[in-house]
Write a protein that holds these residues in place. Structure first.
Motif, PDB file in Angstrom:
ATOM      1  N   TYR A   1       0.807  -1.226   0.125  1.00 28.98           N
ATOM      2  CA  TYR A   1      -0.128   0.037   0.215  1.00 28.98           C
ATOM      3  C   TYR A   1       0.858   1.215  -0.087  1.00 28.98           C
ATOM      4  O   TYR A   1       1.842   1.240   0.183  1.00 28.98           O
ATOM      5  CB  TYR A   1      -0.787   0.097   1.345  1.00 28.98           C
ATOM      6  N   VAL A   2       0.328   2.364  -0.487  1.00 27.63           N
ATOM      7  CA  VAL A   2       1.203   3.604  -0.395  1.00 27.63           C
ATOM      8  C   VAL A   2      -0.042   4.580  -0.298  1.00 27.63           C
ATOM      9  O   VAL A   2      -1.097   4.816  -0.606  1.00 27.63           O
ATOM     10  CB  VAL A   2       1.472   4.141  -2.036  1.00 27.63           C
ATOM     11  N   VAL A   3       0.402   5.349   0.875  1.00 27.27           N
ATOM     12  CA  VAL A   3      -0.769   6.504   1.371  1.00 27.27           C
ATOM     13  C   VAL A   3      -0.144   7.898   0.783  1.00 27.27           C
ATOM     14  O   VAL A   3       1.102   8.505   1.162  1.00 27.27           O
ATOM     15  CB  VAL A   3      -0.574   6.743   2.991  1.00 27.27           C
ATOM     16  N   PRO A   4      -0.563   8.508  -0.235  1.00 27.53           N
ATOM     17  CA  PRO A   4      -0.060   9.703  -0.762  1.00 27.53           C
ATOM     18  C   PRO A   4      -0.292  10.964   0.208  1.00 27.53           C
ATOM     19  O   PRO A   4      -1.116  10.785   1.060  1.00 27.53           O
ATOM     20  CB  PRO A   4      -1.162   9.986  -1.910  1.00 27.53           C
ATOM     21  N   ASP A   5       0.413  12.031  -0.221  1.00 28.47           N
ATOM     22  CA  ASP A   5       0.241  13.140   0.506  1.00 28.47           C
ATOM     23  C   ASP A   5      -1.348  13.602   0.444  1.00 28.47           C
ATOM     24  O   ASP A   5      -1.688  13.375  -0.748  1.00 28.47           O
ATOM     25  CB  ASP A   5       1.211  14.244   0.086  1.00 28.47           C
ATOM     26  N   PHE A   6      -1.938  14.023   1.378  1.00 23.36           N
ATOM     27  CA  PHE A   6      -3.190  14.225   1.164  1.00 23.36           C
ATOM     28  C   PHE A   6      -3.598  15.261   0.100  1.00 23.36           C
ATOM     29  O   PHE A   6      -4.889  15.442  -0.388  1.00 23.36           O
ATOM     30  CB  PHE A   6      -3.725  15.004   2.678  1.00 23.36           C
ATOM     31  N   ARG A   7      -2.678  16.158  -0.317  1.00 20.83           N
ATOM     32  CA  ARG A   7      -2.893  17.208  -1.446  1.00 20.83           C
ATOM     33  C   ARG A   7      -3.215  16.520  -2.791  1.00 20.83           C
ATOM     34  O   ARG A   7      -3.504  17.110  -3.478  1.00 20.83           O
ATOM     35  CB  ARG A   7      -1.892  18.239  -1.200  1.00 20.83           C
ATOM     36  N   LEU A   8      -2.981  15.250  -2.778  1.00 25.86           N
ATOM     37  CA  LEU A   8      -3.226  14.285  -4.219  1.00 25.86           C
ATOM     38  C   LEU A   8      -4.771  13.895  -4.129  1.00 25.86           C
ATOM     39  O   LEU A   8      -4.777  13.039  -5.321  1.00 25.86           O
ATOM     40  CB  LEU A   8      -2.050  13.453  -4.213  1.00 25.86           C
ATOM     41  N   ASN A   9      -5.365  13.866  -3.043  1.00 25.34           N
ATOM     42  CA  ASN A   9      -6.637  13.219  -3.032  1.00 25.34           C
ATOM     43  C   ASN A   9      -7.595  13.545  -3.937  1.00 25.34           C
ATOM     44  O   ASN A   9      -8.528  12.560  -4.422  1.00 25.34           O
ATOM     45  CB  ASN A   9      -7.473  13.693  -1.565  1.00 25.34           C
ATOM     46  N   LYS A  10      -7.466  14.780  -4.571  1.00 20.00           N
ATOM     47  CA  LYS A  10      -8.618  15.051  -5.487  1.00 20.00           C
ATOM     48  C   LYS A  10      -8.088  15.240  -6.995  1.00 20.00           C
ATOM     49  O   LYS A  10      -8.654  15.862  -7.850  1.00 20.00           O
ATOM     50  CB  LYS A  10      -9.316  16.437  -5.118  1.00 20.00           C
ATOM     51  N   GLU A  11      -6.856  14.687  -7.214  1.00 22.46           N
ATOM     52  CA  GLU A  11      -6.468  14.754  -8.556  1.00 22.46           C
ATOM     53  C   GLU A  11      -7.018  13.626  -9.313  1.00 22.46           C
ATOM     54  O   GLU A  11      -6.623  12.439  -9.906  1.00 22.46           O
ATOM     55  CB  GLU A  11      -4.745  14.407  -8.391  1.00 22.46           C
ATOM     56  N   PHE A  12      -8.402  13.840  -9.551  1.00 23.40           N
ATOM     57  CA  PHE A  12      -9.113  12.785 -10.202  1.00 23.40           C
ATOM     58  C   PHE A  12      -9.011  12.381 -11.628  1.00 23.40           C
ATOM     59  O   PHE A  12      -8.852  11.135 -11.917  1.00 23.40           O
ATOM     60  CB  PHE A  12     -10.982  13.051 -10.238  1.00 23.40           C
ATOM     61  N   LYS A  13      -8.314  13.331 -12.415  1.00 23.63           N
ATOM     62  CA  LYS A  13      -8.021  13.080 -13.803  1.00 23.63           C
ATOM     63  C   LYS A  13      -6.944  12.218 -13.883  1.00 23.63           C
ATOM     64  O   LYS A  13      -7.117  11.335 -14.552  1.00 23.63           O
ATOM     65  CB  LYS A  13      -7.715  14.348 -14.526  1.00 23.63           C
ATOM     66  N   ARG A  14      -5.741  12.305 -13.042  1.00 22.24           N
ATOM     67  CA  ARG A  14      -4.773  11.399 -13.049  1.00 22.24           C
ATOM     68  C   ARG A  14      -4.799  10.057 -12.197  1.00 22.24           C
ATOM     69  O   ARG A  14      -4.536   8.948 -12.512  1.00 22.24           O
ATOM     70  CB  ARG A  14      -3.541  12.009 -12.618  1.00 22.24           C
ATOM     71  N   LEU A  15      -5.707  10.126 -11.136  1.00 27.50           N
ATOM     72  CA  LEU A  15      -6.073   8.911 -10.486  1.00 27.50           C
ATOM     73  C   LEU A  15      -6.796   8.003 -11.106  1.00 27.50           C
ATOM     74  O   LEU A  15      -6.820   6.999 -11.200  1.00 27.50           O
ATOM     75  CB  LEU A  15      -6.865   9.298  -9.173  1.00 27.50           C
TER      76      LEU A  15
END
Length: 302
Positions: A161-175
């Motif tokens: 598992y990888v816990v990203p920095d919370f500031r990437l939470n809403k990068e929906f296009k790339r997610l």
């Protein structure tokens, strides 16, 4: 909310050692009254570390419950246990710490696979060699705010598992472009209260790492707006990166994501209960859950 979900939301809850007394009350309630809780979620793991843990990081917390009692509890309820070993400043000599090695040996003996949340590559190599039964989680303390760096981390085979920095939470296009295998490894930090534009997050984590190593350093004082006010769930909900239950059910689960981490170490069991009420409990059953926990346990309300 969307009734047709592709995945079950798998929550990773805080305070394995710190909130042992709370979980002694809550876990039987969760099992015996499953109807109180959303049927689209489950408890995947509980994470934490004992107090004065050299390999510990992220938060400087107290957790004095006996490891044998802690492991017996999670084993009985079929929940994975995770050691928060996210100290970022470990040296070779620190790997010989007897207490941390003893914990790893104990955690390898559980029915379900147990894990370790880590920052240091030095520790990652050591654990892979000496405790291969532990799965590894890449810690959010790495503060990987670049999505390209996050993808590189996801592609590392040693991490489950990888816990990203919370500031990437809403990068929906790339997610949305991640593969199914990559999505299965992402574990979003849902309820971070830290200022979205804070530039001192890594310094804060390094300060905790030094303190856990026993170094005589002052506690880091954040200068970001609101940084001196302590954790407030009401403020976390206003954070641009906040992930609420509506987001989980209507966006993340349909996109193929299923792992969600709840912050809470060092915040007290009363606030942990509020997180559980919000993220897991049906609104019409929250009073029953609150009453059961308050009446059967001693919460640190003051």
């Amino acid at each position: 909310m969307n009734a047709q979900l592709q995945n079950m939301a798998r929550y990773h809850l805080p305070g394995l050692f710190e909130f042992y007394d709370f979980y002694r009350v809550f876990l039987p309630l969760f099992r015996e009254h499953r109807e109180y809780f959303y049927d689209w979620c489950e408890i995947a793991s509980i994470y934490g570390a004992p107090s004065d843990c050299v390999w510990g990081g992220g938060r400087a917390c107290s957790g004095d419950a006996d490891a044998r009692d802690v492991l017996s509890l999670v084993d009985d309820f079929g929940i994975s246990a995770r050691l928060t070993f996210s100290n970022s400043l470990l040296a070779k000599e620190d790997l010989l710490d007897r207490n941390c090695n003893a914990l790893c040996s104990m955690f390898e003996g559980l029915k379900l696979p147990s894990g370790a949340i880590i920052h240091s590559d030095l520790l990652a190599d050591y654990l892979a060699k000496n405790y291969p039964g532990l799965y590894l989680v890449s810690s959010t303390t790495k503060v990987l705010t670049s999505f390209d760096d996050f993808i590189l981390e996801l592609n590392r085979k040693e991490f489950s598992y990888v816990v990203p920095d919370f500031r990437l939470n809403k990068e929906f296009k790339r997610l949305g472009l991640l593969t199914s295998e990559q999505k299965d490894k992402v574990e979003f930090l849902c309820n971070e209260c830290c200022n979205f534009f804070c530039s001192e997050r890594k310094l804060c984590y390094e300060n905790v790492s030094r303190r856990n190593l026993g170094l005589d350093v002052r506690e880091h004082k954040c200068t970001a707006p609101g940084g001196d006010g302590g954790y407030r769930f009401s403020l976390a909900k206003k954070n641009p990166a906040f992930i609420g239950i509506g987001d989980i059910v209507e966006t993340y689960l349909p996109m193929g994501f299923s792992n969600f981490k709840i912050e809470g170490r060092g915040l007290g069991s009363a606030l942990l209960l509020e997180f559980i009420l919000y993220y897991m409990t049906k609104p019409e059953c929250q009073l029953e859950v609150r009453e059961a926990v308050y009446l059967d346990s001693m919460l640190d309300l003051f």
